[in-house]
Design an enzyme around this catalytic site. Structure first.
Site, PDB file in Angstrom:
ATOM      1  N   VAL A   1      71.057  54.350  31.118  1.00 20.81           N
ATOM      2  CA  VAL A   1      70.933  55.134  32.339  1.00 20.81           C
ATOM      3  C   VAL A   1      69.546  55.765  32.493  1.00 20.81           C
ATOM      4  CG1 VAL A   1      71.893  57.302  31.394  1.00 20.81           C
ATOM      5  CG2 VAL A   1      72.206  56.732  33.813  1.00 20.81           C
TER       6      VAL A   1
ATOM      7  N   TYR B   1      80.406  46.893  19.357  1.00 19.50           N
ATOM      8  CA  TYR B   1      79.471  47.932  18.906  1.00 19.50           C
ATOM      9  C   TYR B   1      80.220  49.027  18.143  1.00 19.50           C
ATOM     10  CZ  TYR B   1      75.706  51.393  19.148  1.00 19.50           C
ATOM     11  OH  TYR B   1      74.727  52.315  18.838  1.00 19.50           O
TER      12      TYR B   1
ATOM     13  N   ASP C   1      84.128  52.955  29.598  1.00 18.93           N
ATOM     14  CA  ASP C   1      82.986  53.879  29.657  1.00 18.93           C
ATOM     15  C   ASP C   1      83.506  55.288  29.326  1.00 18.93           C
ATOM     16  OD1 ASP C   1      80.092  53.601  31.401  1.00 18.93           O
ATOM     17  OD2 ASP C   1      80.862  55.618  31.059  1.00 18.93           O
TER      18      ASP C   1
ATOM     19  N   PHE D   1      67.510  54.718  35.819  1.00 14.30           N
ATOM     20  CA  PHE D   1      67.266  55.685  36.899  1.00 14.30           C
ATOM     21  C   PHE D   1      65.762  55.906  37.124  1.00 14.30           C
ATOM     22  CE2 PHE D   1      71.559  58.236  36.785  1.00 14.30           C
ATOM     23  CZ  PHE D   1      72.218  57.120  37.271  1.00 14.30           C
TER      24      PHE D   1
HETATM   25  N1  UDP Z   1      75.193  54.488  34.071  1.00 15.04           N
HETATM   26  C1  UDP Z   1      75.050  54.596  35.449  1.00 15.04           C
HETATM   27  N2  UDP Z   1      74.108  53.816  36.057  1.00 15.04           N
HETATM   28  C2  UDP Z   1      73.309  52.946  35.381  1.00 15.04           C
HETATM   29  C3  UDP Z   1      73.449  52.843  33.981  1.00 15.04           C
HETATM   30  C4  UDP Z   1      74.413  53.627  33.359  1.00 15.04           C
HETATM   31  O1  UDP Z   1      75.743  55.368  36.104  1.00 15.04           O
HETATM   32  O2  UDP Z   1      72.462  52.264  36.006  1.00 15.04           O
HETATM   33  C5  UDP Z   1      76.192  55.335  33.401  1.00 15.04           C
HETATM   34  C6  UDP Z   1      77.120  54.608  32.438  1.00 15.04           C
HETATM   35  O3  UDP Z   1      78.236  54.077  33.131  1.00 15.04           O
HETATM   36  C7  UDP Z   1      77.498  55.726  31.481  1.00 15.04           C
HETATM   37  C8  UDP Z   1      76.244  56.590  31.430  1.00 15.04           C
HETATM   38  O4  UDP Z   1      75.493  56.273  32.601  1.00 15.04           O
HETATM   39  O5  UDP Z   1      78.560  56.488  31.997  1.00 15.04           O
HETATM   40  C9  UDP Z   1      75.388  56.344  30.195  1.00 15.04           C
HETATM   41  O6  UDP Z   1      75.192  54.959  30.096  1.00 15.04           O
HETATM   42  P1  UDP Z   1      74.231  54.296  29.030  1.00 15.04           P
HETATM   43  O7  UDP Z   1      74.322  52.832  29.232  1.00 15.04           O
HETATM   44  O8  UDP Z   1      72.886  54.917  29.096  1.00 15.04           O
HETATM   45  O9  UDP Z   1      74.825  54.716  27.609  1.00 15.04           O
HETATM   46  P2  UDP Z   1      76.275  54.992  27.014  1.00 15.04           P
HETATM   47  O10 UDP Z   1      76.328  56.461  26.885  1.00 15.04           O
HETATM   48  O11 UDP Z   1      77.334  54.477  27.938  1.00 15.04           O
HETATM   49  O12 UDP Z   1      76.262  54.257  25.727  1.00 15.04           O
END
Ligand code: UDP
Length: 324
Positions: free
Chosen positions: A193, A151, A277, A197
């Site tokens: 996330v 990506y 991450d 959530f």
């Molecule tokens: N994350 C989390 N739980 C979840 C999904 C994501 O804690 O069920 C965390 C993920 O590890 C990251 C943040 O939330 O640190 C944002 O994740 P997302 O996949 O939304 O987008 P990113 O910013 O990583 O592209």
């Protein structure tokens, strides 16, 4: 090959989360859209209400395949991409293709029609940033061979390609570096996330926080982002511009903000942090403020309320991450 009588906007990824909101806003203004999407992650129901309306044409098409438009075009917006980590990790080759061939094909449409071109790039260009907050002049800290590289590097290549078209052909190009965006029409099961959530909270099960939850993100409501994209598309700034909401919080804090909105026993369950991450992410939006007079208006509570309302409806029709 298609023949379309009158087209002003060509939008790839039009049936996606951001693309569909962009289409709504453009249609409200009475403009015309040729909307492209291969529906790999985009969903037809996001644009069903537009299909059949005068001035809106949807073509199921993969932008990695060449495409000609036989009608005037003023703006080309390239949004097509797999945007959630779960999706791009599942389809790394398609992700690289949409950033490379897909961007090239969309740039070609803009070049042939002498249209303005807007690339939706990403804060992932900064990788796991060593500068905080991130400004556009920061070159980033990307792992070029890590799992997220499909990506990150596809978007970095897309930026380079866009700049080359600007330099070689004098094309009027703009690049938006989009930070975390949320709102209605996100897919419940794309693993990001916000839907994860909310889905968990709606079902009353524990929210899955990855790592210790100290990593930060800054969440921008989709209508704010769309306004930023439309303003940027008319500017003469070829270099990247950050679009995002600088209100930063840790993921643990974010989980608790969501839990507080529900009257149930959903707790927190810690899970391993995915590799690479990013630990900190917050946009410096000074450039967007000065250049476009843009800044986000929708606060997190208001944006989350609208998003939760949407997911309450969607939960009956969309598969959730939990049952998927
Ligand atoms: N994350 C989390 N739980 C979840 C999904 C994501 O804690 O069920 C965390 C993920 O590890 C990251 C943040 O939330 O640190 C944002 O994740 P997302 O996949 O939304 O987008 P990113 O910013 O990583 O592209």
């Amino acid at each position: 090959m298609l023949f379309i009588k009158s087209v002003r906007y060509v939008i790839s990824g039009a049936a996606g989360f951001i693309g569909s909101h962009l289409c709504d806003r453009i249609m409200e203004r009475g403009d015309q859209i040729l909307a492209l999407d291969n529906l790999i992650t985009g969903r037809r129901e996001n644009i069903d209400h537009l299909i059949g309306r005068p001035g809106f044409e949807f073509v199921q098409h993969d932008v990695c395949e060449r495409f000609e438009v036989h009608a005037p075009v003023d703006h080309v917006f390239h949004l097509a991409s797999l945007a959630s980590p779960v999706d791009y990790l599942a389809h790394p080759l398609e992700t690289l293709e949409s950033g490379s061939s897909g961007t090239r094909n969309m740039l070609e449409i803009a070049r042939v029609h002498n249209a303005r071109f807007l690339l939706t790039s990403t804060s992932e260009c900064y990788g796991d940033p060593l500068q905080h907050p991130q400004s556009e002049t920061y070159w980033g800290n990307v792992n070029p061979v890590g799992v997220r590289s499909c990506y990150d590097e596809s978007k970095r290549y897309a930026e380079a390609l866009t700049m080359a078209y600007h330099r070689v052909y004098g094309l009027r190009t703009t690049i938006a570096r989009i930070f975390n965006t949320y709102g209605p029409r996100m897919s419940l099961n794309d693993g990001r996330v916000v839907p994860a959530f909310i889905d968990q909270a709606l079902r009353g099960v524990n929210l899955t926080v990855y790592g210790d939850g100290s990593q930060t993100r800054s969440f921008c409501y989709v209508s704010d982002l769309v306004e930023g994209l439309l303003l940027l598309s008319k500017s003469d700034e070829p270099y990247p511009v950050n679009l995002g909401n600088p209100a930063e919080m840790s993921i643990l804090e974010f989980a608790n903000r969501i839990r507080a909105k529900f009257d149930n026993r959903a707790g927190i369950e810690f899970k391993p942090l995915p590799s690479d991450d990013p630990k900190l992410r917050r946009p410096d939006i000074t450039k967007a403020k000065q250049l476009l007079g843009w800044e986000p208006k929708v606060g997190l509570d208001e944006g989350l309320q609208r998003t939760i309302e949407y997911f309450k409806e969607a939960i009956s029709t969309q598969p959730s991450a939990i049952s998927a």
